[in-house]
Design an enzyme around this catalytic site. Structure first.
Site, mmCIF file in Angstrom:
data_model
loop_
_atom_site.group_PDB
_atom_site.id
_atom_site.type_symbol
_atom_site.label_atom_id
_atom_site.label_comp_id
_atom_site.label_asym_id
_atom_site.label_seq_id
_atom_site.Cartn_x
_atom_site.Cartn_y
_atom_site.Cartn_z
ATOM 1 N N SER A 176 9.651 5.511 -3.714
ATOM 2 C CA SER A 176 9.491 4.534 -2.634
ATOM 3 C C SER A 176 8.534 5.126 -1.603
ATOM 4 C CB SER A 176 10.858 4.289 -1.980
ATOM 5 O OG SER A 176 10.681 3.683 -0.726
ATOM 6 N N GLY B 180 8.882 -4.669 -8.685
ATOM 7 C CA GLY B 180 9.764 -3.587 -9.106
ATOM 8 C C GLY B 180 11.233 -3.999 -9.063
ATOM 9 N N GLY C 56 0.809 -1.221 0.000
ATOM 10 C CA GLY C 56 0.000 0.000 0.000
ATOM 11 C C GLY C 56 0.836 1.263 0.000
ATOM 12 N N ASN C 57 0.178 2.390 0.374
ATOM 13 C CA ASN C 57 0.804 3.714 0.293
ATOM 14 C C ASN C 57 1.348 3.901 -1.134
ATOM 15 O OD1 ASN C 57 3.484 5.646 1.531
ATOM 16 N ND2 ASN C 57 1.347 6.180 1.646
ATOM 17 N N LEU C 58 0.447 3.736 -2.072
ATOM 18 C CA LEU C 58 0.839 3.597 -3.483
ATOM 19 C C LEU C 58 1.329 4.909 -4.089
ATOM 20 C CD1 LEU C 58 -2.141 1.344 -4.663
ATOM 21 C CD2 LEU C 58 0.098 0.636 -3.763
ATOM 22 N N HIS D 181 4.291 2.101 -8.072
ATOM 23 C CA HIS D 181 3.336 0.991 -7.991
ATOM 24 C C HIS D 181 2.390 1.013 -9.197
ATOM 25 C CE1 HIS D 181 4.070 1.508 -3.500
ATOM 26 N NE2 HIS D 181 4.309 0.225 -3.678
ATOM 27 N N LYS E 1 13.506 -2.004 -8.443
ATOM 28 C CA LYS E 1 14.165 -1.247 -7.371
ATOM 29 C C LYS E 1 14.574 -2.184 -6.234
ATOM 30 C CE LYS E 1 13.288 0.968 -3.786
ATOM 31 N NZ LYS E 1 12.438 1.294 -2.729
ATOM 32 N N ASP E 2 13.706 -3.134 -5.935
ATOM 33 C CA ASP E 2 14.019 -4.133 -4.899
ATOM 34 C C ASP E 2 14.693 -5.326 -5.583
ATOM 35 O OD1 ASP E 2 12.706 -2.875 -2.519
ATOM 36 O OD2 ASP E 2 11.007 -2.969 -3.867
#
Ligand code: PAF
Length: 282
Positions: free
Chosen positions: A187, A149, A31-33, A37, A151-152
């Protein structure tokens, strides 16, 4: 967009699509998109008839002293964003739906060795939590495709390995990192940066980009490059966990014979831990 709070609601939505011969792509999130995302959702949409997104702040991937209670929870906003994107199903279970018993006693999924390197050295239980929840979510949602992603990078690497080792019938797709205009990788953690830290944060990507440039010019003294980059970041105000040049194929430390590389870094600004990476072919 349908919203499922339980495993059985999610399963029955997906089952009806599968029975109609439709393919399903899945984007797991906490969440906290943000734009990053939503890019994963776009990639998912390109690969399947239906798109499922999960929002679950997974307690088992937070270690001791990592503040899960303050992890931003923005379900209403997130839900609006996903509906606007044309997502078919939001799966947003509560903790007791996913871990009905004592999660410390439950079966875990661990990719040996790779779980303990890079970020795993600093967050020893983190990746066991990640692979366990992703395995559970794959079993609940049963997607054909899943998007994560880049990124990870280490997380994506571990998930691909888990999928291969455990024969999940899921095609894993990595989506490019989306960046702010100054290069900072998007992020959920960026929102925790104080104003002055936010300015400093862009040095992380700048430093990795400079390393990539030097590598491409032919410098293969990898250890000195890592040390210099750490010093540059420390001087800018970061506390560096690691800057490391690794082989893309197995995430092991790169030597001068290796040519397909990834530079990975994790560094903290105040309370906020940032990660980033760049792949380089030399
Ligand atoms: O990358 C994340 O947001 C999480 O690690 C994931 C993959 C959703 C598992 O909780």
């Amino acid at each position: 967009m349908q919203t499922a709070r339980t495993k059985s609601q999610s399963r029955s939505a997906v089952k009806s699509w599968k029975q109609a011969g439709e393919s399903v792509a899945f984007v797991p999130t906490m969440g906290n998109l943000h734009e990053g995302h939503l890019e994963l959702v776009d990639v998912a949409r390109q690969h399947a008839d239906r798109v499922v997104v999960s929002i679950f702040v997974n307690p088992t991937q937070f270690g001791e002293g990592e503040d899960i209670d303050n992890y931003p929870r923005t379900l209403d906003d997130d839900s609006t964003k996903l509906a606007e994107k044309g997502v078919d199903l939001l799966f947003a279970p509560g903790v007791s739906e996913i871990y009905p018993g004592d999660s410390s006693q439950a079966t875990r999924v661990e990719v040996p060795k790779l779980t303990g390197i890079l970020c795993g050295e600093f967050r020893p239980t983190h990746f066991i939590g990640v692979t366990t929840i992703v395995a559970k979510l794959f079993n609940i949602v049963q997607p054909d495709i899943a998007v994560f992603g880049e990124k990870d990078f280490q997380q994506l690497f571990l998930i691909r390995k888990m999928v291969q080792d455990l024969d999940f019938p899921v095609k894993v797709i990595g989506a490019s990192t989306i960046r702010e205009t100054d290069g900072l990788a998007m992020s959920s953690r960026n929102g925790c940066l104080k104003d002055v830290e936010r300015k400093t944060a862009s040095h992380l990507y700048k430093t990795l980009s400079e390393m990539a440039f030097i590598l491409k010019k032919g410098d293969n003294d990898f250890r000195s490059l890592e040390e210099n980059a750490s010093k540059i970041l420390e001087n800018a105000g970061f506390t560096v966990d690691y800057v490391s040049i690794r082989r893309v194929r197995d995430l092991q430390t790169a030597t001068s014979n290796d040519t397909v590389l990834v530079i990975l870094a994790a560094a903290r600004l105040g309370e906020t831990r940032l990660i980033d990476n760049i792949t380089v072919d030399i």
